[in-house]
Design a protein around this motif. Structure first.
Motif, PDB file in Angstrom:
ATOM      1  N   TRP A 129       0.741  -1.269   0.140  1.00  0.00           N
ATOM      2  CA  TRP A 129       0.011   0.063  -0.033  1.00  0.00           C
ATOM      3  C   TRP A 129       0.806   1.310   0.058  1.00  0.00           C
ATOM      4  O   TRP A 129       0.251   2.350  -0.285  1.00  0.00           O
ATOM      5  CB  TRP A 129      -0.918  -0.033   1.249  1.00  0.00           C
TER       6      TRP A 129
ATOM      7  N   ASP B 150       3.000   4.541   1.513  1.00  0.00           N
ATOM      8  CA  ASP B 150       2.834   5.650   2.527  1.00  0.00           C
ATOM      9  C   ASP B 150       1.606   5.817   2.745  1.00  0.00           C
ATOM     10  O   ASP B 150       0.903   6.436   3.769  1.00  0.00           O
ATOM     11  CB  ASP B 150       3.935   6.651   2.549  1.00  0.00           C
ATOM     12  N   GLU B 151       0.919   5.858   1.712  1.00  0.00           N
ATOM     13  CA  GLU B 151      -0.619   6.299   1.411  1.00  0.00           C
ATOM     14  C   GLU B 151      -1.664   5.423   1.892  1.00  0.00           C
ATOM     15  O   GLU B 151      -1.547   4.466   1.355  1.00  0.00           O
ATOM     16  CB  GLU B 151      -0.854   7.059  -0.044  1.00  0.00           C
ATOM     17  N   SER B 152      -2.715   6.043   2.600  1.00  0.00           N
ATOM     18  CA  SER B 152      -3.538   4.963   3.034  1.00  0.00           C
ATOM     19  C   SER B 152      -4.568   4.646   1.759  1.00  0.00           C
ATOM     20  O   SER B 152      -4.833   5.498   1.060  1.00  0.00           O
ATOM     21  CB  SER B 152      -4.596   5.397   4.223  1.00  0.00           C
TER      22      SER B 152
ATOM     23  N   ASP C 101     -10.574   5.045   2.150  1.00  0.00           N
ATOM     24  CA  ASP C 101     -11.448   6.307   2.349  1.00  0.00           C
ATOM     25  C   ASP C 101     -11.953   6.503   3.546  1.00  0.00           C
ATOM     26  O   ASP C 101     -12.194   7.635   4.385  1.00  0.00           O
ATOM     27  CB  ASP C 101     -12.527   6.442   1.226  1.00  0.00           C
TER      28      ASP C 101
ATOM     29  N   ARG D 160      -8.900   3.925   7.809  1.00  0.00           N
ATOM     30  CA  ARG D 160      -7.723   4.960   7.581  1.00  0.00           C
ATOM     31  C   ARG D 160      -6.790   5.160   8.893  1.00  0.00           C
ATOM     32  O   ARG D 160      -5.846   5.027   8.884  1.00  0.00           O
ATOM     33  CB  ARG D 160      -8.129   6.307   6.926  1.00  0.00           C
TER      34      ARG D 160
ATOM     35  N   ARG E 143       2.623  10.433  10.702  1.00  0.00           N
ATOM     36  CA  ARG E 143       1.640   9.681   9.941  1.00  0.00           C
ATOM     37  C   ARG E 143       0.302   9.784  10.638  1.00  0.00           C
ATOM     38  O   ARG E 143      -0.942   9.689  10.197  1.00  0.00           O
ATOM     39  CB  ARG E 143       2.137   8.241  10.196  1.00  0.00           C
TER      40      ARG E 143
ATOM     41  N   ILE F 114      -1.593  13.140  10.067  1.00  0.00           N
ATOM     42  CA  ILE F 114      -2.501  13.272   8.756  1.00  0.00           C
ATOM     43  C   ILE F 114      -3.708  12.400   8.594  1.00  0.00           C
ATOM     44  O   ILE F 114      -4.207  12.692   7.752  1.00  0.00           O
ATOM     45  CB  ILE F 114      -1.564  13.169   7.552  1.00  0.00           C
ATOM     46  N   SER F 115      -3.670  11.553   9.638  1.00  0.00           N
ATOM     47  CA  SER F 115      -4.735  10.670   9.877  1.00  0.00           C
ATOM     48  C   SER F 115      -5.882  10.956  10.661  1.00  0.00           C
ATOM     49  O   SER F 115      -7.168  10.410  10.692  1.00  0.00           O
ATOM     50  CB  SER F 115      -4.188   9.134   9.948  1.00  0.00           C
TER      51      SER F 115
END
Length: 435
Positions: free
Chosen positions: A24, A26-28, A31, A36, A59, A62-63
């Motif tokens: 995957w 670094d980006e989840s 949606d 996430r 991390r 941003i989540s």
């Protein structure tokens, strides 16, 4: 795959968890915010294991969804608190853990799983800042829930703080009982991390009490477990080397202790574990020449970093004799030269009331030969120089072999010797034996 990775984290199978989420990037890929956040938590735990505390916090940042207090969000707060503990910044760990902990406890009760998630990190933050009662309170009536619901690192932290608090209060048997429970959990769950942490802490206790043979036995078990589990040096190398160094202090082998602490310092720096790096530095100061400029500079910087981050327990927990090292260092200097406030210095040295403090002979310390040994130690030394075994010495002096071992341990400590031959050579050099 998200479920598989989560199970792998709880099973302490980090390579498997990394393998599952690696595709995957670094980006989840999710949606839905709950998924996430779970993905962010798994990624953060793996980053922490790789020494990437700042990246783990980013991390989470941003989540995170502001205002959410879901179970994954609470786990996310725990990951951030752990990142600060790894860096030796307990005040910031407390700032993260305390508000969420208080809110969750008010909503769900003390023994709810959600309420227990942050308790070990908060207890560790309290402990580092020398708030023992707060640390014990954070864990009280929660250990069994933490054991059932916590990730392995959190379980290890809970037992470690509980054991250190018991030992500092003078309850050695209770501390060992807690650590043996942690080891049993590790064996039962096939999680070597718990076994390693238990053995490291047991060595810490035995070394503080100058029990060299006990340290050697525990160190052998530690090395065996690390080999059997094939655990990489980058995960547990610094802890292993500090344990070995403490063992060498207990057996008065200061040269090997210094080598172990130098290695531990290097491994901790490589792994970016600032708390472990600081501990290795102050332990190195304990077994180095006190007047050496490099030792003084290192101790001054360590004190300054400790004050800036609230690490009051750093010195007493590393080794009780470090309190005397700090006291001697401070006695020869002004506060401006020491680089810390009188209040902080007083809090560090105040640990002398709580911590068992055996005498540790300084390496290269000048001693007066006539007053160095007791009559019994002198008699044993004479027989030792004749090449007698413990059994033969015991028979000659009409004492038990355990008594001989006890006096030999004291002899080795007084002579800064690491072996029987070394003790005889040192005694001759000091004029205690004829050449």
């Amino acid at each position: 795959n998200l479920i598989r990775a989560t199970i792998a984290i709880y099973a302490d199978e980090l390579d498997l968890a990394r393998q599952v989420i690696e595709p995957w990037g670094d980006e989840s890929p999710f949606d839905e915010r709950l998924l996430r956040q779970i993905h962010a938590n798994i990624a953060s735990y793996l980053m922490l294991e790789q020494g990437e505390a700042e990246r783990a916090r980013y991390r989470q940042a941003i989540s995170r969804t502001e205002g959410d207090r879901t179970m994954p969000q609470i786990h996310g707060a725990m990951a951030v608190a752990l990142s600060y503990l790894h860096e030796g910044r307990p005040r910031l760990a407390e700032e993260i853990a305390r508000p969420t902990q208080e809110w969750v406890e008010a909503m769900t009760g003390r023994r709810n799983a959600a309420s227990c998630i942050l308790a070990p990190a908060l207890a560790a933050a309290h402990w580092e800042q020398d708030r023992r009662e707060d640390a014990e309170s954070a864990l009280a009536y929660r250990i069994d829930v933490i054991e059932r619901t916590g990730v392995p690192e959190v379980v290890a932290i809970a037992h470690t703080i509980q054991a250190r608090a018991a030992f500092a209060a003078g309850h050695e048997a209770r501390a060992i009982e807690v650590l043996e429970r942690l080891q049993a959990l590790g064996d039962e769950r096939h999680q070597p991390r718990l076994v390693v942490q238990s053995l490291v802490e047991q060595i810490r206790i035995q070394a503080a009490l100058r029990r060299g043979e006990s340290c050697e036995l525990l160190s052998d078990r530690l090395d065996k477990r690390l080999r059997e589990a094939k655990l990489a040096d980058d995960r547990f190398g610094a802890l292993r080397e500090m344990a070995h160094g403490r063992m060498h202090i207990a057996t008065s082998d200061f040269h090997r202790a210094r080598k172990a602490f130098v290695t531990a310092r290097s491994l901790a720096r490589k792994r970016r574990r600032t708390r472990e790096w600081l501990e290795a530095r102050v332990l190195l100061a304990l077994v180095s020449e006190p007047e050496d400029p490099e030792t003084s500079a290192s101790l001054r910087e360590s004190l300054s970093i400790a004050e800036a981050n609230g690490l009051v327990r750093l010195f007493a927990d590393a080794h009780p004799q470090l309190l005397d090292t700090v006291r001697a260092f401070a006695a020869r200097r002004s506060l401006a030269d020491i680089g810390v406030s009188q209040a902080f210095l007083g809090r560090v040295l105040g640990e002398a009331r709580d911590s068992p403090r055996p005498e540790v002979q300084r390496p290269r310390e000048r001693v007066q030969a006539p007053a160095l040994l007791t009559a019994k130690e002198g008699a044993i030394l004479e027989l030792l120089s004749a090449g007698m075994s413990n059994k033969e010495i015991a028979r000659a002096l009409d004492v038990g072999q355990e008594t001989v071992k006890w006096h030999l341990k004291n002899l080795f400590g007084k002579l800064n010797a690491g072996s029987r031959r070394h003790a005889v050579d040192r005694a001759r050099a000091l004029g205690l034996l004829s050449a």
